[in-house]
Design an enzyme around this catalytic site. Structure first.
Site, PDB file in Angstrom:
ATOM      1  N   HIS A  68       0.761  -1.149  -0.044  1.00  0.00           N
ATOM      2  CA  HIS A  68      -0.005   0.103  -0.009  1.00  0.00           C
ATOM      3  C   HIS A  68       0.816   1.184   0.022  1.00  0.00           C
ATOM      4  CE1 HIS A  68      -3.792  -2.082   1.550  1.00  0.00           C
ATOM      5  NE2 HIS A  68      -3.525  -2.702   0.516  1.00  0.00           N
ATOM      6  N   GLU A  70       1.422   3.694   2.037  1.00  0.00           N
ATOM      7  CA  GLU A  70       1.917   4.308   3.119  1.00  0.00           C
ATOM      8  C   GLU A  70       3.192   3.391   3.329  1.00  0.00           C
ATOM      9  OE1 GLU A  70      -2.669   4.232   4.310  1.00  0.00           O
ATOM     10  OE2 GLU A  70      -1.110   3.274   2.901  1.00  0.00           O
ATOM     11  N   TRP A 193     -14.286   0.639 -40.422  1.00  0.00           N
ATOM     12  CA  TRP A 193     -14.755   1.104 -38.824  1.00  0.00           C
ATOM     13  C   TRP A 193     -15.618   2.180 -38.948  1.00  0.00           C
ATOM     14  CZ3 TRP A 193     -12.276  -0.955 -34.640  1.00  0.00           C
ATOM     15  CH2 TRP A 193     -11.261  -1.458 -35.011  1.00  0.00           C
ATOM     16  N   ARG A 207     -11.055   1.377 -21.754  1.00  0.00           N
ATOM     17  CA  ARG A 207     -10.474  -0.044 -21.429  1.00  0.00           C
ATOM     18  C   ARG A 207      -9.329  -0.145 -20.307  1.00  0.00           C
ATOM     19  NH1 ARG A 207      -9.716  -3.396 -27.227  1.00  0.00           N
ATOM     20  NH2 ARG A 207     -11.945  -3.371 -27.719  1.00  0.00           N
ATOM     21  N   THR A 219     -19.791 -10.976 -31.607  1.00  0.00           N
ATOM     22  CA  THR A 219     -18.803  -9.943 -31.855  1.00  0.00           C
ATOM     23  C   THR A 219     -17.322 -10.621 -31.850  1.00  0.00           C
ATOM     24  OG1 THR A 219     -20.183  -8.351 -30.712  1.00  0.00           O
ATOM     25  CG2 THR A 219     -17.638  -8.322 -30.849  1.00  0.00           C
ATOM     26  N   ARG A 230      -5.006  -0.593 -25.735  1.00  0.00           N
ATOM     27  CA  ARG A 230      -3.820   0.102 -26.605  1.00  0.00           C
ATOM     28  C   ARG A 230      -4.033   1.590 -26.628  1.00  0.00           C
ATOM     29  NH1 ARG A 230      -6.490  -3.835 -29.495  1.00  0.00           N
ATOM     30  NH2 ARG A 230      -7.292  -2.541 -30.927  1.00  0.00           N
ATOM     31  N   GLU A 293     -19.110  -3.772 -24.927  1.00  0.00           N
ATOM     32  CA  GLU A 293     -18.576  -3.303 -26.125  1.00  0.00           C
ATOM     33  C   GLU A 293     -19.655  -4.058 -26.999  1.00  0.00           C
ATOM     34  OE1 GLU A 293     -14.849  -2.484 -27.190  1.00  0.00           O
ATOM     35  OE2 GLU A 293     -14.036  -2.267 -25.010  1.00  0.00           O
ATOM     36  N   GLY A 295     -22.184  -7.349 -28.971  1.00  0.00           N
ATOM     37  CA  GLY A 295     -22.991  -6.594 -29.887  1.00  0.00           C
ATOM     38  C   GLY A 295     -24.473  -6.338 -29.377  1.00  0.00           C
ATOM     39  N   THR A 300     -28.617  -5.175 -25.224  1.00  0.00           N
ATOM     40  CA  THR A 300     -30.227  -5.209 -25.046  1.00  0.00           C
ATOM     41  C   THR A 300     -30.390  -6.020 -23.663  1.00  0.00           C
ATOM     42  OG1 THR A 300     -30.423  -5.691 -27.582  1.00  0.00           O
ATOM     43  CG2 THR A 300     -32.184  -6.533 -25.909  1.00  0.00           C
TER      44      THR A 300
END
Length: 370
Positions: A68, A70, A193, A207, A219, A230, A293, A295, A300
């Protein structure tokens, strides 16, 4: 005089602190931010040790399971030959020191043993194992503890941690790139794209900020995604990203995934049968945040189950028409009053794309991109 009564309100007024206090806590917050993306499910924490106006040790929490902040700062002071100066020194730390044994020993123990005589804390911890007990432990040992310096800044930095601890569920962000008529892919499943490079750069920052990515079987099969971070930010590059695949394990090849050290989970019917089952799965695996992400079927599912705290949409100023794949399927809406409404957090032009950032009504839009 510091009141150590059990009913004492821990936070001190802002004008209680000196300019020097502000300077050192600013440094501690800057150090804490270096852990962004790496400390989950722990918070980002920085610590600075000062003696006679000089910094004699500093550190931050690098990664879950490691020292941690500290203890990092104390180790730094000792490594620099400053151990004799710890007696009577002041520590500035962005979160209340822990007082329990988890993956690491309690930090209060190390602070008390060091001889530090004053601790300035930005925020109390909301973890039930700490929650004021760390402050009281230090005070019981005769250490002066002042609390509340840049509390809001720390809570903003660690907003996901505070959300996760308060609501006992992950913070869930839906991200989608689409045309103006809400299409995320052509009828051939081609989608590369729809968004531009600026939009995709933001996705990689997301991400880096969030713990896991959730995607559906189609997907993975059609896009063959790497599902890694990235980001242009060097500190986030190669950060492990957990993957949650909405499918049976036998249905999905994972050879396209980048080997970044992230875990791979398959969310079968035992996990997706209800929102509570999905939340329990996330809590079991210490997943404090999820970036959805796609599909369409996965978007949904999250919307139907009320599990969308944030929605970030990237629009290309084009139309695809009826042949394209809709961003979401049927939500059972037959009347306008049944529509799910969201607050508009921001609208931004990114070259030839438009980014709309939405948050669930009644839920704060947490700090994600700054």
């Amino acid at each position: 005089m510091i009141n150590t009564d059990d009913n004492y309100k821990f936070s001190s007024p802002d004008d209680f602190f000196s300019d020097a206090d502000r300077q050192y806590m600013t440094l501690a917050l800057t150090l804490a931010k270096r852990g962004m993306g790496w400390t989950s499910p722990n918070p980002m924490v920085g610590a600075v040790i000062v003696k006679d106006g000089e910094v004699i040790g500093q550190g931050y929490h690098h990664r879950c399971g490691m020292l941690h902040a500290e203890r990092e700062a104390l180790a730094d002071a000792k490594a620099n030959g400053n151990e004799p100066l710890l007696n009577g020194a002041t520590m500035f730390v962005t979160l209340e020191p822990c007082c329990h044994t988890g993956r690491t020993p309690p930090c209060t123990e190390a602070v008390i043993e060091s001889g530090i005589r004053r601790v300035v804390v930005a925020s109390e911890d909301v973890d039930e194992r700490v929650a004021g007990n760390g402050i009281q432990t230090l005070r019981n040992a005769g250490i002066r503890v002042d609390v509340g310096l840049f509390d809001e800044d720390n809570r903003r930095l660690n907003s996901i941690f505070y959300f996760y601890k308060q609501y006992k569920r992950p913070y869930i962000v839906l991200k989608a790139a689409m045309t103006l008529d809400g299409k995320i892919a052509a009828s051939t499943m081609d989608s590369s794209w729809i968004s531009n490079e600026q939009s995709r750069s933001i996705v990689h920052d997301l991400r880096g900020r969030l713990k896991a990515i959730a995607v559906g079987k189609n997907t993975v099969i059609h896009d063959k995604p790497r599902l890694n971070c990235r980001s242009d930010n060097p500190a986030l590059q190669n950060k492990p990203v957990d993957k949650i695949i909405f499918a049976e394990q036998s249905d999905v090849p994972t050879d396209s995934f980048a080997p970044d050290g992230g875990r791979i989970f398959f969310a079968d019917r035992s996990i997706t049968s209800s929102p509570d089952d999905f939340i329990s799965f996330c809590m079991q695996h210490e997943i404090d945040s999820v970036l959805v992400e796609g599909g369409s079927g996965v978007y949904t599912w999250f919307l139907q189950n009320g599990l969308a705290d944030r929605i970030i949409l990237f629009y290309r100023p084009s139309f695809m028409g009826a042949d394209g794949l809709n961003v979401v399927g049927g939500l059972g809406v037959t009347k306008i009053h049944q529509l799910m409404n969201f607050n508009i957090h921001s609208v931004k032009q990114l070259g030839d794309n438009i980014m709309i950032d939405l948050s669930r009504i009644g839920t704060e839009a947490l700090c994600l991109l700054d």
